[in-house]
Design a protein around this motif. Structure first.
Motif, PDB file in Angstrom:
ATOM      1  N   ILE A 186       0.854  -1.201   0.000  1.00 44.56           N
ATOM      2  CA  ILE A 186       0.000   0.000   0.000  1.00 44.56           C
ATOM      3  C   ILE A 186       0.889   1.250   0.000  1.00 44.56           C
ATOM      4  O   ILE A 186       0.659   2.199  -0.750  1.00 44.56           O
ATOM      5  CB  ILE A 186      -0.950  -0.018   1.223  1.00 44.56           C
ATOM      6  N   VAL A 187       1.944   1.222   0.807  1.00 44.47           N
ATOM      7  CA  VAL A 187       2.837   2.391   0.881  1.00 44.47           C
ATOM      8  C   VAL A 187       3.629   2.536  -0.425  1.00 44.47           C
ATOM      9  O   VAL A 187       3.829   3.647  -0.929  1.00 44.47           O
ATOM     10  CB  VAL A 187       3.777   2.278   2.104  1.00 44.47           C
ATOM     11  N   GLN A 188       4.052   1.399  -0.986  1.00 47.37           N
ATOM     12  CA  GLN A 188       4.738   1.451  -2.292  1.00 47.37           C
ATOM     13  C   GLN A 188       3.827   2.085  -3.339  1.00 47.37           C
ATOM     14  O   GLN A 188       4.264   2.921  -4.140  1.00 47.37           O
ATOM     15  CB  GLN A 188       5.110   0.035  -2.753  1.00 47.37           C
ATOM     16  N   ALA A 189       2.554   1.679  -3.310  1.00 47.88           N
ATOM     17  CA  ALA A 189       1.593   2.220  -4.284  1.00 47.88           C
ATOM     18  C   ALA A 189       1.414   3.725  -4.075  1.00 47.88           C
ATOM     19  O   ALA A 189       1.319   4.488  -5.040  1.00 47.88           O
ATOM     20  CB  ALA A 189       0.255   1.499  -4.148  1.00 47.88           C
ATOM     21  N   LEU A 190       1.397   4.131  -2.816  1.00 50.43           N
ATOM     22  CA  LEU A 190       1.229   5.562  -2.519  1.00 50.43           C
ATOM     23  C   LEU A 190       2.418   6.354  -3.070  1.00 50.43           C
ATOM     24  O   LEU A 190       2.241   7.375  -3.739  1.00 50.43           O
ATOM     25  CB  LEU A 190       1.120   5.743  -1.002  1.00 50.43           C
ATOM     26  N   ALA A 191       3.626   5.863  -2.803  1.00 54.80           N
ATOM     27  CA  ALA A 191       4.829   6.550  -3.308  1.00 54.80           C
ATOM     28  C   ALA A 191       4.796   6.608  -4.835  1.00 54.80           C
ATOM     29  O   ALA A 191       5.145   7.617  -5.446  1.00 54.80           O
ATOM     30  CB  ALA A 191       6.075   5.821  -2.827  1.00 54.80           C
ATOM     31  N   SER A 192       4.361   5.515  -5.438  1.00 52.87           N
ATOM     32  CA  SER A 192       4.384   5.417  -6.904  1.00 52.87           C
ATOM     33  C   SER A 192       3.354   6.320  -7.566  1.00 52.87           C
ATOM     34  O   SER A 192       3.380   6.501  -8.789  1.00 52.87           O
ATOM     35  CB  SER A 192       4.157   3.965  -7.335  1.00 52.87           C
ATOM     36  N   ARG A 193       2.456   6.908  -6.796  1.00 53.60           N
ATOM     37  CA  ARG A 193       1.484   7.848  -7.382  1.00 53.60           C
ATOM     38  C   ARG A 193       2.159   9.170  -7.737  1.00 53.60           C
ATOM     39  O   ARG A 193       1.668   9.930  -8.551  1.00 53.60           O
ATOM     40  CB  ARG A 193       0.344   8.121  -6.396  1.00 53.60           C
ATOM     41  N   ILE A 194       3.279   9.466  -7.095  1.00 53.09           N
ATOM     42  CA  ILE A 194       3.964  10.737  -7.366  1.00 53.09           C
ATOM     43  C   ILE A 194       4.827  10.546  -8.616  1.00 53.09           C
ATOM     44  O   ILE A 194       5.683   9.653  -8.652  1.00 53.09           O
ATOM     45  CB  ILE A 194       4.824  11.163  -6.151  1.00 53.09           C
ATOM     46  N   PRO A 195       4.605  11.365  -9.655  1.00 52.90           N
ATOM     47  CA  PRO A 195       5.332  11.151 -10.905  1.00 52.90           C
ATOM     48  C   PRO A 195       6.853  11.100 -10.700  1.00 52.90           C
ATOM     49  O   PRO A 195       7.424  11.964 -10.022  1.00 52.90           O
ATOM     50  CB  PRO A 195       4.920  12.356 -11.755  1.00 52.90           C
ATOM     51  N   GLY A 196       7.473  10.057 -11.267  1.00 53.73           N
ATOM     52  CA  GLY A 196       8.922   9.861 -11.177  1.00 53.73           C
ATOM     53  C   GLY A 196       9.332   8.929 -10.047  1.00 53.73           C
ATOM     54  O   GLY A 196      10.437   8.398 -10.046  1.00 53.73           O
ATOM     55  N   MET A 197       8.465   8.729  -9.084  1.00 54.60           N
ATOM     56  CA  MET A 197       8.848   7.906  -7.917  1.00 54.60           C
ATOM     57  C   MET A 197       8.414   6.459  -8.084  1.00 54.60           C
ATOM     58  O   MET A 197       7.400   6.175  -8.701  1.00 54.60           O
ATOM     59  CB  MET A 197       8.177   8.433  -6.645  1.00 54.60           C
ATOM     60  N   ARG A 198       9.198   5.587  -7.457  1.00 55.08           N
ATOM     61  CA  ARG A 198       8.891   4.166  -7.421  1.00 55.08           C
ATOM     62  C   ARG A 198       8.972   3.730  -5.972  1.00 55.08           C
ATOM     63  O   ARG A 198       9.990   3.978  -5.309  1.00 55.08           O
ATOM     64  CB  ARG A 198      10.007   3.429  -8.172  1.00 55.08           C
ATOM     65  N   GLY A 199       7.945   3.066  -5.486  1.00 54.92           N
ATOM     66  CA  GLY A 199       8.001   2.497  -4.135  1.00 54.92           C
ATOM     67  C   GLY A 199       8.582   1.096  -4.218  1.00 54.92           C
ATOM     68  O   GLY A 199       8.073   0.259  -4.956  1.00 54.92           O
ATOM     69  N   VAL A 200       9.656   0.842  -3.475  1.00 54.73           N
ATOM     70  CA  VAL A 200      10.367  -0.446  -3.561  1.00 54.73           C
ATOM     71  C   VAL A 200      10.402  -1.096  -2.176  1.00 54.73           C
ATOM     72  O   VAL A 200      10.832  -0.452  -1.203  1.00 54.73           O
ATOM     73  CB  VAL A 200      11.815  -0.220  -4.060  1.00 54.73           C
ATOM     74  N   PHE A 201       9.988  -2.353  -2.087  1.00 54.83           N
ATOM     75  CA  PHE A 201      10.065  -3.062  -0.801  1.00 54.83           C
ATOM     76  C   PHE A 201      11.530  -3.233  -0.416  1.00 54.83           C
ATOM     77  O   PHE A 201      12.342  -3.707  -1.208  1.00 54.83           O
ATOM     78  CB  PHE A 201       9.375  -4.434  -0.900  1.00 54.83           C
TER      79      PHE A 201
END
Ligand SMILES: NC(=O)c1ccc[n+]([C@@H]2O[C@H](COP(=O)([O-])OP(=O)(O)OC[C@H]3O[C@@H](n4cnc5c(N)ncnc54)[C@H](OP(=O)(O)O)[C@@H]3O)[C@@H](O)[C@H]2O)c1
Length: 236
Positions: A186-201
């Motif tokens: 869920i947190v990875q998905a949240l980070a990935s909503r910001i253009p350019g960012m990738r949420g990585v476990f």
């Protein structure tokens, strides 16, 4: 013996690690959301379409900051912010971390908490990592909030970049740590909503200390190169 008996049961197909849940309907709260990091995250998440409530020790201060941030952001005191949010980002200084969380244990029960606090000290040689008794700020949060789902992320973002409206994309990875994979996603998905960012476990909370501490190195990089350095993980 039938053909079915001789076959081992089919294994479920492995899940694509980049398949993340839809978090667009979740309300994000930011404790200490009147500060640099909190405002920056609130601004970026609201700009990506997320509903955001920034928290403060004073509701009035939060409301004023929320008005400045514009559409999609509301302000409230920290307790109301925690109560009304699904995901709660902790963006207060390390000095106020334990007391803030201790006072919000009830409001944060059942919530997905995202700690982005970097316990750092500063002296004339620059920034250096502190060693919290619990191991890290994130582990301190987990110890103080036994009824919450504690994760850690967003440690390496530059508040300057987050808050600059001229910057459309922030090219960086966000390392997400936690005990429960679904919460991390869920947190990875949240980070990935910001253009350019990738949420990585990036592992369990027992490994949060080095992630939090890396900011001391990034501060040295930023001073030397007059930059706002972030982190990119290669080969994934
Ligand atoms: N700045 C960055 O670039 C950055 C990047 C990544 C992570 N972080 C982490 O994010 C956290 C916040 O950083 P920041 O630069 O935004 O800090 P900050 O501006 O100094 O503080 C954030 C907010 O926390 C509240 N606050 C201040 N002292 C407090 C205390 N003793 N107890 C409870 N609340 C207090 C204040 O809001 P009210 O007065 O309205 O309550 C303040 O506006 C830090 O732990 C930092 O390690 C920062």
């Amino acid at each position: 013996m039938t053909a079915t008996d001789s076959q081992p049961p089919a294994k479920p197909a492995p899940k694509d690690p980049w398949t993340l849940p839809d978090v667009s309907g979740l309300v994000v709260g930011v404790l200490g959301g009147t500060g640099d990091q909190g405002r920056g995250l609130a601004y970026r998440l609201a700009r990506a379409g997320q509903k955001v409530i920034i928290g403060s020790r004073t509701a009035e201060r939060a409301r004023t900051a929320a008005e400045e941030l514009g559409e999609g952001v509301e302000g409230a005191d920290n307790a109301e912010c925690a109560r009304r949010s699904d995901i709660v980002i902790v963006a207060v200084p390390w000095e106020g971390h334990a007391d803030t969380l201790r006072s919000l244990r009830e409001e944060l029960a059942g919530k997905l908490v995202v700690d982005c606090v970097n316990p750092l000290g500063f002296d004339k040689k620059g920034a250096y990592a502190l060693r919290p008794e619990e191991g890290s700020a994130a582990e301190q949060a987990a110890a103080l909030l036994p009824d919450s789902r504690v994760t850690a992320a967003f440690h390496h973002l530059s508040a300057v970049l987050l808050r600059d409206p001229e910057i459309k994309e922030i090219s960086t990875d966000v390392m997400v740590l936690g005990e429960v994979r679904a919460d991390c996603e869920i947190v990875q998905a949240l980070a990935s909503r910001i253009p350019g960012m990738r949420g990585v476990f990036a592992g369990r909370l027992r490994n949060a200390h080095q992630v939090e501490s890396l900011v001391a190195n990034l501060i040295s990089v930023n001073r030397r190169y007059k930059a706002h350095a972030g982190v990119r993980l290669t080969d994934i």
